[in-house]
Design an enzyme around this catalytic site. Structure first.
Site, short mmCIF file in Angstrom:
data_model
loop_
_atom_site.label_atom_id
_atom_site.label_comp_id
_atom_site.label_asym_id
_atom_site.label_seq_id
_atom_site.Cartn_x
_atom_site.Cartn_y
_atom_site.Cartn_z
N GLY A 249 -43.84 52.23 65.92
CA GLY A 249 -44.32 52.83 64.66
C GLY A 249 -43.21 52.98 63.81
N CYS A 250 -43.09 53.94 62.89
CA CYS A 250 -42.02 54.36 62.18
C CYS A 250 -40.96 54.71 62.96
CB CYS A 250 -41.99 55.71 61.47
SG CYS A 250 -44.08 55.52 60.64
N ALA A 251 -40.75 54.82 64.19
CA ALA A 251 -39.18 55.32 65.54
C ALA A 251 -38.91 53.05 65.59
CB ALA A 251 -39.35 55.76 66.16
N GLY A 252 -39.41 52.90 65.39
CA GLY A 252 -39.45 51.24 65.96
C GLY A 252 -37.70 50.54 66.01
#
Length: 366
Positions: free
Chosen positions: A143-146
């Site tokens: 997700g957004c941490a990718g």
């Protein structure tokens, strides 16, 4: 230490301003909420002015099967990734001349908004003349941490193989996951935030033959990274996979989690490297939303100017999940830094988790 030699973004052509998306949400959700006008303030208060999408607005007015969504995801994500790679390897601000794709040793492909086997990196290699021996490292579910996690894995690859050149490609088509019949508040919030985008970064090892290609006087080296998982927090952020596709999970508690949890994580990481928050001249944060940026500021006591690049990306592009932090990185690298200055790249994502990278600028073409 491995250096970030170039970074480039590629943005889809369908652009909507926030007023248009607010009106669309009003039309869609009005029958489900008596207090719809109060809820729609999430659009106007989010500090987003416009976003870009892979499909026109009329696409969202119809139902689409999971297969239809995913087929379109594979097609467009491949096309956009190819364009982002081309831009990264020929970026005139960062590179002396264009770099051939057959000089790339590994592709780290980050995406969580669709599914593909073979993975997207294989499809990309069939569009561009990569070496058939290029290492393929697809990462899914981050997700957004990718984006930050992809950069960390590139750092580790280049530490292990100092002559290596690694591409980190992040592509998310969040719009294709939109569920018009999902009347949850998570879906409403997601509708106000998420967008589509693609970005690519080139990370090179200490002994890379591409070092002389660096154009800028100073270049950020990645000197340390750290991953942190919050136990038993799977319900904070992610996807619910249903017959109709991917349904967003987006907890209201995210800003408060950032405020309470992030400071000791960041300070502990920096302390290991004998660096303090006050020594940072760049903060490359994934802007999950306005409240998340405010939580970063409150938790870490950051000067407002350190969040300007993240706020600008949020304003002009919204939250594109994994590529967003690379958009911020591209923005930050547009302004020269002096050798010796420190920066911190930070992103939060499903798990619930954080990914941190400590950067330090050094003379570029050494």
């Amino acid at each position: 230490m491995p250096a970030i030699a170039s970074v480039s973004s590629y943005t889809p052509s369908y652009q909507l301003d926030q007023e248009t998306t607010t009106e669309f949400a009003r039309e869609l959700f009005a029958e489900s909420y008596q207090d719809i006008e109060r809820l729609l303030t999430v659009f106007s208060n989010g500090q987003i002015e416009k976003r870009q999408f892979a499909v026109p607005i009329d696409w969202f007015r119809k139902d689409h099967s999971l297969q239809e969504r995913n087929d379109l995801y594979i097609q467009l994500a491949t096309e956009y990734s190819v364009e982002a790679i081309k831009g990264c390897l020929a970026h005139p601000r960062f590179l002396q001349s264009e770099i051939a794709v057959n000089e790339i040793d590994a592709i780290i492909l980050v995406s969580s908004s669709g599914m593909a086997t073979p993975s997207l990196d294989a499809r990309i290699m069939n569009k561009l003349p990569f070496s058939a021996h290029t290492k393929r490292i697809p990462l899914w579910g981050l997700g957004c941490a990718g984006g930050a996690m992809g950069m960390s894995r590139a750092f580790e690859f280049c530490r292990a193989y100092p002559e290596a050149n690694v591409l980190v490609v992040c592509v998310e088509l969040c719009s294709l996951t939109f569920q018009r019949n999902d009347r949850t508040k998570s879906n409403l919030v997601g509708t106000s935030l998420f967008a589509d985008g693609t970005a690519c970064a080139l990370v090179i090892g200490d002994d890379s033959a591409l070092r002389p290609q660096i154009r800028q006087d100073s270049v950020p080296n990645i000197i340390a990274t750290e991953s942190t998982l919050m136990p038993d927090s799977e319900d904070v952020m992610g996807w619910d996979v249903k017959d109709s596709g991917l349904h967003v999970v987006f907890s209201r508690s995210i800003p408060s989690i950032v405020t309470k949890w992030l400071r000791p994580v960041v300070e502990g990481f920096l302390q290991k490297e004998d660096v303090t928050v006050h020594q940072l001249s760049a903060f490359i944060a994934h802007p999950g939303g306005r409240k998340v940026l405010e939580a970063y500021s409150e938790a870490l006591g950051l000067a407002p100017e350190l969040l300007e690049a993240s706020a600008q990306v949020l304003k002009l592009h919204g939250n594109m999940s994994s590529p967003t932090v690379l958009y911020v990185l591209e923005n930050v690298l547009a302004s020269p830094k002096k050798a010796g200055e420190y920066g911190l790249m930070a992103a939060l994502g499903p798990g619930f988790s954080s990914e941190l990278l400590l950067l330090q600028w050094e003379e570029g073409n050494r």
